[in-house]
Design an enzyme around this catalytic site. Sequence first.
Site, PDB file in Angstrom:
ATOM      1  N   GLY A  69      -0.241  -1.905  14.987  1.00  0.00           N
ATOM      2  CA  GLY A  69       0.247  -1.875  13.627  1.00  0.00           C
ATOM      3  C   GLY A  69       0.542  -0.452  13.189  1.00  0.00           C
ATOM      4  O   GLY A  69       0.016   0.509  13.757  1.00  0.00           O
ATOM      5  N   LYS A 124       0.800  -1.230   0.000  1.00  0.00           N
ATOM      6  CA  LYS A 124       0.000   0.000   0.000  1.00  0.00           C
ATOM      7  C   LYS A 124       0.832   1.278   0.000  1.00  0.00           C
ATOM      8  O   LYS A 124       0.344   2.326  -0.429  1.00  0.00           O
ATOM      9  CB  LYS A 124      -0.969  -0.013   1.189  1.00  0.00           C
ATOM     10  CG  LYS A 124      -2.016  -1.105   1.082  1.00  0.00           C
ATOM     11  CD  LYS A 124      -3.023  -1.051   2.211  1.00  0.00           C
ATOM     12  CE  LYS A 124      -4.074  -2.138   2.024  1.00  0.00           C
ATOM     13  NZ  LYS A 124      -5.158  -2.028   3.026  1.00  0.00           N
TER      14      LYS A 124
END
Length: 265
Positions: free
Chosen positions: A121, A62
């Site tokens: 994360g 991403k």
Amino acid sequence: MTLCISLSARPSNNGTRFHNHLYGQLGLNWIYKAFAPANLEQAIAGVRGLGIRGCAVSMPYKEDVIALVDRMDPSAQAIDSVNTIVNTDGHLTAYNTDYTAIEQLLAANAVPTGYSVLVQGAGGMAKATVAALRDAGFGDVTIIARNGAAGRALAEQYGFRWQPALEGATADLIINVTPIGMAGGAEAEALSFPQETVDAARLIFDVVALPAETPLIRAARAAGKPVITGAEVATIQALEQFVLYTGIRPSPEQVRAAEEFMRAQ
């Protein structure tokens, strides 16, 4: 025939089934395929050169695709993360529909903005999640990330806290935005938060979409906790991708049919 694809380190059938079912319902001569690229740069060059209309981008690509597109839509530029590429006559524009999915699910579940939050994360999906939390009005957010540079930078960008490990921390809302619990991975059977953290939470959110019932979601249900699943995220972000690719917004009934078909695999 028009082709759309997805690129992921561990491709699933979720997007393939969802998009292809909608193409069939709407009578579109389109097809959707999932790939695990051996070389990301060559894969994106293939999107451009072969006239592939749309490309979904999943972990861990991403952020890496940013250098390979021609234009960043504000939805992707604001968080430096891409999950959708639209090819218009060889010109690649990057978008992020993950943010939209997180935003809609927080609102649909009426999650109180006064909740304390732990986000585990610091990758591309974490950026979308943290941005959506900030924009929704959450103020007490801690990012848990072993990567100190990424975790600290993300926390500072949105005015939140960072710490490298849980160290017994608890919160009202816990969100997993790591691959822990993802089918096919080395930690497919691992619990992304300790059981005591699950037990202390009021709401558990796992963005991992495959399987729909991750170890974290199973633990949350066993503890009687409400959950938001990655399958829900996948449906919303895939719908917004479908609209970007085709210019058509399916009816709610058509979306439900596609979602049921996707989950019946």
